[in-house]
Write a protein that holds these residues in place. Structure first.
Motif, short mmCIF file in Angstrom:
data_model
loop_
_atom_site.label_atom_id
_atom_site.label_comp_id
_atom_site.label_asym_id
_atom_site.label_seq_id
_atom_site.Cartn_x
_atom_site.Cartn_y
_atom_site.Cartn_z
N THR A 125 0.83 -1.20 0.02
CA THR A 125 0.07 0.05 0.21
C THR A 125 0.88 1.31 0.13
O THR A 125 1.79 1.42 0.96
CB THR A 125 -0.86 0.16 1.11
OG1 THR A 125 -1.52 -1.43 1.32
CG2 THR A 125 -1.88 1.12 1.13
N PHE A 126 0.71 2.36 -1.05
CA PHE A 126 1.25 3.23 -0.78
C PHE A 126 0.76 4.40 -0.02
O PHE A 126 -0.44 4.70 0.14
CB PHE A 126 1.40 3.89 -2.39
CG PHE A 126 2.23 5.10 -2.60
CD1 PHE A 126 3.53 4.97 -2.41
CD2 PHE A 126 1.82 6.42 -2.80
CE1 PHE A 126 4.52 6.21 -2.73
CE2 PHE A 126 2.62 7.49 -2.88
CZ PHE A 126 3.95 7.45 -2.71
N TRP A 133 6.15 2.82 0.54
CA TRP A 133 5.00 1.47 0.58
C TRP A 133 5.10 0.80 1.96
O TRP A 133 6.29 0.65 2.39
CB TRP A 133 5.84 0.64 -0.82
CG TRP A 133 5.29 1.24 -1.80
CD1 TRP A 133 6.13 1.99 -2.76
CD2 TRP A 133 4.15 1.08 -2.53
NE1 TRP A 133 5.59 2.44 -4.01
CE2 TRP A 133 4.20 1.70 -3.96
CE3 TRP A 133 2.97 0.06 -2.46
CZ2 TRP A 133 3.34 1.47 -4.58
CZ3 TRP A 133 1.97 0.24 -3.31
CH2 TRP A 133 2.18 0.91 -4.65
N ILE A 402 -2.29 -4.95 -4.10
CA ILE A 402 -1.17 -3.47 -4.41
C ILE A 402 -2.38 -2.22 -4.60
O ILE A 402 -3.32 -2.32 -5.33
CB ILE A 402 -0.62 -3.58 -5.77
CG1 ILE A 402 0.34 -5.02 -5.60
CG2 ILE A 402 0.31 -2.37 -5.83
CD1 ILE A 402 1.29 -5.22 -6.69
N ARG A 403 -1.84 -1.37 -3.47
CA ARG A 403 -2.90 -0.10 -3.74
C ARG A 403 -1.96 1.17 -3.91
O ARG A 403 -1.11 1.38 -3.10
CB ARG A 403 -3.72 -0.40 -2.44
CG ARG A 403 -4.70 -1.17 -2.52
CD ARG A 403 -5.88 -1.30 -1.50
NE ARG A 403 -6.60 -2.39 -1.47
CZ ARG A 403 -7.87 -2.12 -2.12
NH1 ARG A 403 -8.43 -1.22 -2.42
NH2 ARG A 403 -8.53 -3.31 -2.29
N GLY A 404 -2.34 2.02 -4.77
CA GLY A 404 -1.75 2.99 -4.95
C GLY A 404 -2.21 4.45 -4.53
O GLY A 404 -3.07 4.40 -3.47
N SER A 409 -6.85 0.00 -6.31
CA SER A 409 -6.16 -1.41 -6.38
C SER A 409 -5.69 -1.56 -7.81
O SER A 409 -6.38 -1.17 -8.98
CB SER A 409 -7.26 -2.41 -5.87
OG SER A 409 -7.52 -3.18 -7.08
N LEU A 410 -4.48 -1.99 -7.98
CA LEU A 410 -3.99 -2.41 -9.37
C LEU A 410 -4.74 -3.58 -9.93
O LEU A 410 -5.24 -3.32 -11.07
CB LEU A 410 -2.42 -2.89 -9.15
CG LEU A 410 -1.74 -3.17 -10.42
CD1 LEU A 410 -1.48 -2.06 -11.21
CD2 LEU A 410 -0.57 -4.20 -10.19
N LYS A 413 -7.39 -1.44 -11.37
CA LYS A 413 -6.94 -0.81 -12.51
C LYS A 413 -6.93 -1.57 -13.97
O LYS A 413 -7.22 -1.32 -14.94
CB LYS A 413 -5.91 0.13 -12.32
CG LYS A 413 -5.27 0.97 -13.28
CD LYS A 413 -3.89 1.62 -13.20
CE LYS A 413 -3.62 2.21 -14.41
NZ LYS A 413 -2.07 2.85 -14.23
N PHE A 429 0.64 4.77 -9.34
CA PHE A 429 1.42 3.79 -8.38
C PHE A 429 2.66 4.46 -8.18
O PHE A 429 3.61 3.60 -8.84
CB PHE A 429 1.08 2.48 -8.76
CG PHE A 429 -0.02 1.94 -8.85
CD1 PHE A 429 -0.63 1.04 -7.67
CD2 PHE A 429 -1.19 2.19 -9.56
CE1 PHE A 429 -1.96 0.74 -7.59
CE2 PHE A 429 -2.44 1.67 -9.49
CZ PHE A 429 -2.85 0.90 -8.71
N LEU A 432 6.42 2.17 -7.77
CA LEU A 432 6.13 0.95 -7.87
C LEU A 432 6.78 0.40 -9.18
O LEU A 432 6.49 1.18 -10.42
CB LEU A 432 4.73 0.57 -8.04
CG LEU A 432 4.44 -1.01 -8.27
CD1 LEU A 432 4.55 -1.75 -7.14
CD2 LEU A 432 2.98 -1.19 -8.73
N GLU A 474 6.36 8.74 -11.08
CA GLU A 474 5.25 7.98 -11.37
C GLU A 474 4.99 8.31 -12.82
O GLU A 474 5.19 9.30 -13.22
CB GLU A 474 4.17 8.62 -10.63
CG GLU A 474 2.68 7.87 -10.87
CD GLU A 474 1.59 8.88 -10.37
OE1 GLU A 474 1.71 9.59 -9.49
OE2 GLU A 474 0.63 8.44 -10.80
#
Ligand code: FAD
Ligand code: NAP
Length: 570
Positions: A125-126, A133, A402-404, A409-410, A413, A429, A432, A474
């Protein structure tokens, strides 16, 4: 598990974090990432589900597993002493030999002390405020890091289709990608294997030699080229090592990143007899390089079909029963699913103890206690092998939560297909970094070479951030959109997108039909270099919070807006 070397990613007022980077995975990509970051003086922690290093070569221990890019090329080039000292024994190295090599690399560079084995990353998680992270693992631990590097592989998320009755089978079951360490003895056993991809094609001949009976359940036949594997002649090895740089440079010039020549003529520029002679020569000597016979094999269906028909003629020559030969003959565009390289695959179907079962029209209906059912017919066996492949490229990433930015959530996305810039980054993200991600050449190249290029590019980007006082990087949405469009445009000009394959996610029900890899290693490298030459065009950076302002505010439109937003989020 906090580490003594705490870091402050967002500047002196940001909370300290445990590592400069967390790296997920300890295969070719994870090991080199760790080595590279360490050489820059950065701290890193690697997490690996397996109990040892090796990735693919740790998990895929099935009989016959070996590389199909020649050993001398399927190896690291970042350290000349390493490539000079390692002695490969066969043209195509076996799984145990590649695993030994990767263990040697881990020892040689003292990598194990930063790797936590038997540990799965479950979430990342970002934290926008801290610019870091938080990575969670299945033992309940959490660590923080400025950068999160996904070295989780393209082919590490196993696919076991959701067959009815899957848990009812009473015998032993295996997946080729999760094979036990101890040898499996098939003597006296009746074995069923589902799948006829590269993994199955490698293990079927060896299992057939041992087992009492072997049933092969085939949904789609595959093209396979004979490996003509052999011990490596020490003189040949010596000659390669005398000019390893030359070999690597030649390979980098080819679309596949592999050193085989691609014919300059088109298929129809030569007479049919000459064409067949070219195919025959490639068949006898080139393995996967068979596909480089002519310049337009991937461009038109007519050209492609001449190569496909050549392979079909080889199958008819080899397999005695014409009905079985026909079943084994593929009719899709050759090369557009991963072409296999084998030892005695087609000839195995001449054995009395091997039965090929076509499940293309009537699919496997159910797994039963004693075997499986196809239509009304029961097949009985006591060992079941899933050679059913992987949720390729995206699976290893989307199986982690995975959360940006904004908690997005990736997996969400990428529901409509993966979106990236150069395969290494995805908008929303920050920090990442993805190695061999969708949108990079990865699985359409010698993967070790592509991995090294990605690791070096990412490490250089992190170095650039440090030199310039940036805390976060990014991909911008505009640049990502343009890259995705370019990846598709390149693919659409070929036959790849006209063929169902795991390259476009067809093997996973419900997966968006999007062509994932980038075609063309040299073009890709050129694009990566151009981005750097233009000051990381397409990427937005955020300075450390103690610096006065964001440096690339001059970028127009949404890019500047995103940069400003990131600055606010700090
Ligand atoms: P991997 O080797 O897949 O390593 C990724 C690691 O990440 C795995 O060990 C996995 O356990 C770990 N991981 C994943 N998710 C998590 C998580 N959530 N938490 C912790 N750890 C995690 N490519 C070629 O170019 N030539 C070949 O000849 C070739 N042969 C192949 C043969 C087989 C049988 C297979 C399956 C693939 C082959 N490939 C080949 C592709 C191969 O995957 C790559 O060449 C290369 O080994 C990939 O290295 P990697 O480090 O990127 O990924
Ligand atoms: P794969 O190529 O995806 O093959 C999976 C097989 O399982 C296919 O034949 C597939 O049929 C079949 N299958 C999947 N679901 C099924 C279902 N519900 N019913 C019946 N059949 C089903 O997987 P893989 O063989 O493990 O290879 C994956 C990749 O790893 C390769 O493409 C290659 O990149 C790499 N690899 C390389 C080597 C090498 O030689 N070096 C060896 C092994 C693997 P369909 O085709 O119809 O989907």
């Amino acid at each position: 598990m906090p580490d003594p070397q705490s870091k402050r990613p967002g500047g002196t007022d940001a909370p300290a974090c445990d590592f400069d980077a967390v790296i997920v995975g300890a295969g070719f990509a994870g090991l080199y990432s760790l080595r590279r970051l360490r050489s820059m003086g950065l701290s890193a922690r690697v997490f690996e589900i397996g109990s040892g290093v090796g990735g693919t070569w740790f998990w895929n221990r099935y009989p016959g597993a070996r590389c199909d890019v020649e050993s001398m090329e399927y190896s690291y080039q970042f350290d000349d002493a390493l490539q000079q000292e390692w002695e490969w024994t066969e043209r195509y190295a076996t799984q145990p030999e590649i695993l030994r090599y990767l263990n040697h690399v881990a020892d040689r560079f003292d990598l194990r002390r930063d790797i936590r084995f038997d540990t799965r990353v479950t979430a990342a998680t970002f934290d926008e405020a801290a610019g870091q992270w938080t990575v969670e693992t299945d033992d309940g631990a959490r660590v923080t890091a400025t950068h999160c590097i996904m070295a989780s592989g393209c082919l590490s998320a196993r696919n076991i289709p959701d067959f009815k009755g899957i848990d009812s089978f009473a015998g032993a079951t295996y997946h080729t990608g999760d094979w036990p360490e101890e040898e499996v003895d098939f003597s006296g056993r009746r074995v069923g294997i589902i799948g006829t991809g590269s993994s199955a094609i490698q293990c079927i001949p060896l299992i057939a030699e041992q087992a009492d009976r072997l049933f092969v359940f085939q949904r789609t036949p595959n093209y396979s080229i004979p490996a003509f594997n052999a011990p490596l002649d020490p003189e040949v090895q010596k000659a390669v090592k005398a000019d390893y740089a030359g070999l690597r440079a030649r390979a980098r010039r080819n679309r596949s990143g592999i050193d085989f020549t691609v014919g300059e003529s088109g298929v129809f520029d030569v007479a049919p007899e000459e064409r067949d002679a070219v195919y025959e020569e490639r068949w006898q000597t080139c393995g996967i390089g068979f596909l480089g016979a002519f310049s337009d094999l991937f461009a038109t269906a007519e050209a492609n079909d001449t190569a496909a028909e050549f392979v079909r003629s080889k199958i008819r020559e080899t397999v005695h029963d014409p009905a079985v030969a026909e079943l084994l003959s593929p009719h899709y565009h050759i090369g557009c699913k991963r072409t296999c390289v084998d030892t005695d695959y087609y000839a195995t179907y001449n054995r009395d103890n091997v039965t090929l079962v076509d499940v293309s029209e009537t699919p496997i209906g159910e797994i039963t206690r004693s075997g499986l059912k196809v239509g009304e017919r029961d097949y009985e066996f006591d060992t079941l092998i899933f050679a059913t492949g992987f949720d390729a490229m995206t699976g290893p990433l989307t199986r982690i939560d995975i959360r940006g930015i904004g908690g997005r959530s990736l997996a969400e996305k990428w529901k409509g297909g993966p979106r990236s810039l150069l395969g290494v980054a995805t908008a929303g993200f920050p920090n990442l970094h993805i190695i061999a991600g969708p949108g990079s050449p990865s699985v359409l190249s010698n993967m070790v070479q592509s991995i090294e290029q990605n690791v070096e590019w990412i490490a250089d980007c992190i170095g650039y951030m440090r030199e310039n006082g940036f805390a976060c990087v990014e991909a911008t949405v505009e640049a990502e959109d343009a890259w995705v469009a370019h990846v598709n445009e390149v693919a659409d000009a070929t036959l790849y997108t006209k063929t169902k394959s795991w390259y476009i996610g067809s093997n996973i029900p419900g997966k968006a039909p999007v062509f994932m890899p980038y075609i063309g290693f040299p073009d890709y490298v050129r694009k990566c270099d151009e981005v750097v030459a233009k000051g990381y065009a397409g990427f937005a950076f955020v300075e450390h919070s103690d610096a006065p302002e964001v440096l690339d505010d001059s970028k127009p439109g949404r890019e500047a807006a995103r940069t400003a937003r990131l600055r606010r989020a700090r």
